[in-house]
Each structure stands twice: as C-alpha cells, then as structure tokens.
Design an enzyme around this catalytic site. Structure first.
Site, PDB file in Angstrom:
ATOM      1  N   VAL A  99       0.874  -1.173   0.000  1.00 38.45           N
ATOM      2  CA  VAL A  99       0.000   0.000   0.000  1.00 38.45           C
ATOM      3  C   VAL A  99       0.911   1.222   0.000  1.00 38.45           C
ATOM      4  O   VAL A  99       1.934   1.236   0.685  1.00 38.45           O
ATOM      5  CB  VAL A  99      -0.888   0.027   1.260  1.00 38.45           C
ATOM      6  CG1 VAL A  99      -1.817   1.238   1.252  1.00 38.45           C
ATOM      7  CG2 VAL A  99      -1.694  -1.264   1.383  1.00 38.45           C
ATOM      8  N   CYS A 100       0.529   2.239  -0.796  1.00 38.98           N
ATOM      9  CA  CYS A 100       1.224   3.523  -0.724  1.00 38.98           C
ATOM     10  C   CYS A 100       2.721   3.308  -1.015  1.00 38.98           C
ATOM     11  O   CYS A 100       3.064   2.541  -1.911  1.00 38.98           O
ATOM     12  CB  CYS A 100       0.949   4.101   0.672  1.00 38.98           C
ATOM     13  SG  CYS A 100       1.226   5.848   0.903  1.00 38.98           S
ATOM     14  N   THR A 101       3.593   3.947  -0.287  1.00 39.60           N
ATOM     15  CA  THR A 101       5.026   3.836  -0.575  1.00 39.60           C
ATOM     16  C   THR A 101       5.621   2.494  -0.137  1.00 39.60           C
ATOM     17  O   THR A 101       6.827   2.294  -0.281  1.00 39.60           O
ATOM     18  CB  THR A 101       5.814   4.990   0.076  1.00 39.60           C
ATOM     19  OG1 THR A 101       5.563   5.007   1.484  1.00 39.60           O
ATOM     20  CG2 THR A 101       5.408   6.327  -0.518  1.00 39.60           C
TER      21      THR A 101
END
Lengths: 211, 211
Positions: A99-101
């Site tokens: 998820v995300c970075t």
C-alpha cells in the site's frame, strides 16, 4: 494460511489497518503484524502504536505479504534485515502486496523489476528508479504482485485480495460487514480531482522529486 | 485541541483508525487513544492491538470524542466507568462522535436521547431502545453529535469532521494526502446493494434483534 503485515516506525496507520480489516476474517487465515522486534510500533504522526506480535524471523514464509507505506519507508530503503526478509518471504508467497510507498520497499528489494505497479501519487514516478513501470491505477495486479495507491487505496486492495483468496461471495460479505459503501464528503481524493493549486502545493512540499 | 479515541477490548480496528487517519493531522490538535488502562487493547478478531497511551481519567475533557464500535461494545453497555466518563467528557466536548455500534454506547450513556443517529446497519434499530431516532444515512450530524454507520463509514465521518474543525481546504488536503478516492471492487457495501440472500444470511446470524 498466514497473512503477514509488516510494521516499521513511521508507517501510516491506515495503510496497514485498511487491508487488515478486509483480510482479517479470511477463512483459514491467521493475520500477524510483524516487525524487526515485537512490541509497539509507532506511526508517522506519533499518536498511534500498533503492536507487532511476531518478529520478521518468526514468520519467514507468509502466504500473503502486505507492506504498508508512510514517511518511515524512507528509513527502510537500505535496511537489509527488512529487504532480505521481503525477498525470502516473496520466494514462497502466494501474494506479495503493498500500500502507498510500501511499493518502494518491494521495489528496493528488487521484487517489482519489469513489472507494473503503483504507489502514493506523490511517489509513483520514483518506482522508475527501480526498473518498475508506474501506473496511475488505484490497485494494480501484475502476477502475484498487488500494489495499491496512497493510504486508503489499501482498503480497495485488501477487498480485491479477499476476493482472490476466498471468492467473490466472501469479499461481498466483508464489504457488507464493514459497510464499505463510501460517500466522501469532498471530491479531492486524487490529483485529477483536487483543486489544482492544492495539488501544486503538495507537490512542492513533497519529499519526492517528481517528473 | 484534544481528540480522544476510546478503546475497549473487542473494538473493530477500522472503526478507530479510519477517523484517526482523517483527524490526526488537524492543526493544533493532539490525538490520544484512551482506555480504562493504558497499554495494548485487542480488537474483535484478536490479531491487532492498538496501544492506549492514556487512561480515560487522564483525558477528562477532550474537545473531540470518538467512540468506535465492534462486538466488544456489548460488554461495555453497563460499564459505568466508561459510561460515566462519556457523560463527563460530553459535558464539555465540542464534538461527540461515534462509528458503528459506538453509537449504542453513546446512547446507553443517555447522550443521544431525542436525537437522530446512525449505527452499523445490523444495529441501527437498536438505537430506539434508548430513545434515539435511527436513520439510514452514512454520517448523521445532530447538533454536536456526529454518528457514522458501520466500520468504514468512520472515514467519511472523520473527513466530515476534519472539515468542520479546520475548514474545507484542510479536509481536501487530508483527502488528497490519503488518496481517498474509493473504488471498491464490489458493490455490496450496504443492505440495499448487496445480494438479498447475503443480507438475509447476515441478519439471521446477527447478534442484534432487528425489526
């Protein structure tokens, strides 16, 4: 089935808890929060601590691997304990996800080379540095790799994965149980939709160098 | 500004973390997870523990009060330590809010009498027992009381509240930062949209007696 959600100092809370909430009822699955050490791990804001119940070493071969992001990801990009564990876990995983970075951590571990993936909209172009093809999609599946865009996209990723793990009916049950029928009170959830000056302001203030 | 998010054993993780993620960057605000005792508090699944950093007694007058729900709510309905704290905190709060069956705790404390409120779709009718008018809306604002429907509705509640606390621009910033542009892979997030037999099955298995 073992689901391992990785924690590190400075993770973003919803990155981890969004997929957790969608996956935690999967029949036959046990979910673990894992980190280098057991005990509380504090988020990027400093106000929330989630407990890592197991060390990375104690869960060497999860079936499903979930890597959240957050500002703390930056401090992990050369952490060979974590990157080495990611590589080893990925060698036998059924699904390797982020998820995300968190996708930058998978990328730094060399796991996404040549693949399509996504990340937080402010970080997605950075994937190129690691030989990964960035996409603007919210949830990207390429083989067994499922990456999600920023923070809340982990909920959509988790629900997508719930369907792959246990079928559409199960995923619908989870969606109904969590009443996931979103009605955001604003329409500024992507760089395409948010006011242009807000997007520009955020790009200027970003820790990422963007194209 | 103090934001207090209440924890109790058996809470649902996203009920607490959804609003947290939307509120935790509010300028001038500090967010606390509070419980009867400090330390880890375990969720309804048993796989996630969030740390309560303060006791209820240590945060007697939060400006914003957030009460999550979850199966553990049932065990708190006669807990006078918690209910008494809710009444005292509410006496000086600017906003008193809940997610999911957290509204039943506010109702049991007598705080919602004569008001409109919502809860998890399986629990919403139970509000009547406490002299509360149930509604089918996802986020209900009645005076300073903001209640959200099940689990993920806490995100919409939190973002709504972020706008009230710090303005629309701030709320849009949070929405963009968390990339809250939901794209659920299924459309079964409410009793109106989910397959009828799934809704019936869930009502049959519910801990709530429903009309």
């Amino acid at each position: 089935m073992k689901i391992a959600i990785v924690l590190f100092e400075g993770f973003t809370a919803l990155d981890a808890v969004g997929p957790y909430q969608m996956l935690c009822h999967t029949p036959g699955a046990e979910t673990f929060f894992v980190a280098e050490k057991t005990g509380p791990v504090t988020d990027d804001v400093g106000s929330l601590s989630l407990v890592a119940g197991k060390t990375l070493a104690e869960v060497p071969s999860p079936d499903v691997l979930v890597v959240p992001g957050g500002p703390g990801q930056e401090g992990q990009m050369e952490n060979e304990t974590l990157l080495g564990w990611l590589r080893a876990a990925d060698a036998t995983s059924t699904w390797t996800t982020s998820v995300c970075t968190g996708s930058l951590l998978l990328a730094a571990a060399g796991l996404l080379r040549g693949r399509r993936a996504t990340s937080h909209w402010l970080a997605v172009e950075t994937l190129r540095t690691y030989g990964v093809e960035p996409t603007g999609e919210r949830v990207v599946t390429d083989g067994k790799y499922v990456t999600a865009a920023g923070v809340s996209a982990g909920i959509d990723m988790g629900l997508t994965l719930a369907g792959r793990l246990a079928g559409d009916r199960f995923a619908q049950t989870v969606q109904l149980l969590t009443e996931y029928d979103p009605q955001p009170p604003y329409d500024a959830g992507s760089a395409d939709k948010a006011p242009a000056d807000l997007v520009a302001e955020m790009r200027d203030g970003s820790r990422f160098i963007l194209q």
